[in-house]
Design an enzyme around this catalytic site. Structure first.
Site, PDB file in Angstrom:
ATOM      1  N   CYS A 207     -33.776 -26.829  14.617  1.00 14.58           N
ATOM      2  CA  CYS A 207     -34.007 -25.373  14.489  1.00 14.58           C
ATOM      3  C   CYS A 207     -32.818 -24.538  14.968  1.00 14.58           C
ATOM      4  O   CYS A 207     -32.390 -23.605  14.283  1.00 14.58           O
ATOM      5  CB  CYS A 207     -35.281 -24.990  15.231  1.00 14.58           C
ATOM      6  SG  CYS A 207     -35.258 -25.391  16.997  1.00 14.58           S
TER       7      CYS A 207
ATOM      8  N   HIS B  88     -38.711 -23.902  20.345  1.00 16.90           N
ATOM      9  CA  HIS B  88     -38.484 -23.770  18.909  1.00 16.90           C
ATOM     10  C   HIS B  88     -38.043 -22.348  18.593  1.00 16.90           C
ATOM     11  O   HIS B  88     -38.426 -21.384  19.280  1.00 16.90           O
ATOM     12  CB  HIS B  88     -39.768 -24.111  18.148  1.00 16.90           C
ATOM     13  CG  HIS B  88     -39.582 -24.246  16.676  1.00 16.90           C
ATOM     14  ND1 HIS B  88     -38.766 -25.182  16.086  1.00 16.90           N
ATOM     15  CD2 HIS B  88     -40.125 -23.535  15.632  1.00 16.90           C
ATOM     16  CE1 HIS B  88     -38.798 -25.071  14.793  1.00 16.90           C
ATOM     17  NE2 HIS B  88     -39.629 -24.086  14.476  1.00 16.90           N
TER      18      HIS B  88
ATOM     19  N   HIS C  88     -37.111 -21.605   9.403  1.00 19.34           N
ATOM     20  CA  HIS C  88     -36.884 -22.473  10.563  1.00 19.34           C
ATOM     21  C   HIS C  88     -36.795 -23.925  10.079  1.00 19.34           C
ATOM     22  O   HIS C  88     -37.093 -24.232   8.921  1.00 19.34           O
ATOM     23  CB  HIS C  88     -38.003 -22.312  11.596  1.00 19.34           C
ATOM     24  CG  HIS C  88     -39.355 -22.713  11.085  1.00 19.34           C
ATOM     25  ND1 HIS C  88     -40.155 -23.645  11.709  1.00 19.34           N
ATOM     26  CD2 HIS C  88     -40.080 -22.315   9.985  1.00 19.34           C
ATOM     27  CE1 HIS C  88     -41.284 -23.781  11.054  1.00 19.34           C
ATOM     28  NE2 HIS C  88     -41.257 -22.989  10.001  1.00 19.34           N
TER      29      HIS C  88
END
Length: 227
Positions: free
Chosen positions: A129, A182, A199
């Site tokens: 990510c 994340h 993402h």
């Protein structure tokens, strides 16, 4: 009385008459001078008085003008004051520049859609990510920190109601945790509860998802504007 005596008396009489006439003329001249002088002085007084009146009138007029000039201005009804919340030309320019950068970055990120997930990767062979964001921001000559935790401190935090394309959104591993694990980037804002972000998912690779889905709302931590 002989002829000589008569002549002498006649001479005396003539001299007396001349002296009397001269004295009379002198008296008349003195009187006229005094009269003329008195009349002129009176005219001067009158003129000065008139001048003072004009002078006083002028002062009064100036006083009234000064009074009007120092009086508070009356409000002009029907006209709204200029807005103080309007953006300055510099702010408008910066906003437009940020919008252009965001478009370039989003375009670069979308070019990686379908790339598989790979921890620590930042190429088309595989990326994670934070790697996706690093390589995407390079399209606008912006160098982001490498990890999601570091990226969370890059820029200014924004509220969800103010999300714009290019903003970064951060998530925790599980609900109730504030530990960032994340990161994604907002790509579209269509309205309330209509926000997409891109993402690198561990199971699906680089993909766009709905930010307001139940899953991501449970683990959302913060949003940051990097421009």
């Amino acid at each position: 009385m002989n002829k000589i005596t008569k002549t002498f008396l006649y001479f005396l009489i003539m001299v007396s008459l001349c002296l009397a006439e001269t004295s009379c003329q002198s008296s008349r001249s003195s009187y006229n001078q005094r009269k003329s002088h008195t009349t002129g002085k009176g005219y001067v007084r009158k003129k000065a008085s008139s001048g003072n009146k004009r002078s006083n009138h002028g002062k009064s007029s100036h006083g009234r003008v000064a009074s009007r000039s120092t009086a508070p201005a009356k409000p002009v009804y029907g006209k709204r004051p200029p807005s103080t919340s309007a953006k300055s030309p510099v702010e408008v320019h910066e906003s437009k520049a940020a919008s252009v950068q965001a478009k370039e970055i989003i375009k670069a990120a979308r070019s990686y859609i379908g790339t598989p997930y790979r921890y620590g990767g930042s190429t088309r062979r595989g990326m994670d990510c934070s790697g996706l964001l690093c390589i995407s921001f390079e399209a606008a000559n912006i160098k982001l920190p490498r990890t999601s935790n570091e990226q969370a401190n890059y820029g200014q935090e924004v509220r969800l109601a103010n999300l714009s394309p290019g903003d970064l959104v951060f998530f925790a591993e599980r609900k109730g945790s504030n530990q960032i694990s994340h990161v994604g980037m907002v790509t579209e804002v269509g309205g309330r509860n209509e926000v997409k972000f891109i993402h690198a998912s561990t199971s699906r690779g680089v993909i766009e998802d709905n930010f307001y889905s139940e899953y991501y709302q449970k683990i959302f931590v913060k949003a940051v504007r990097p421009f």
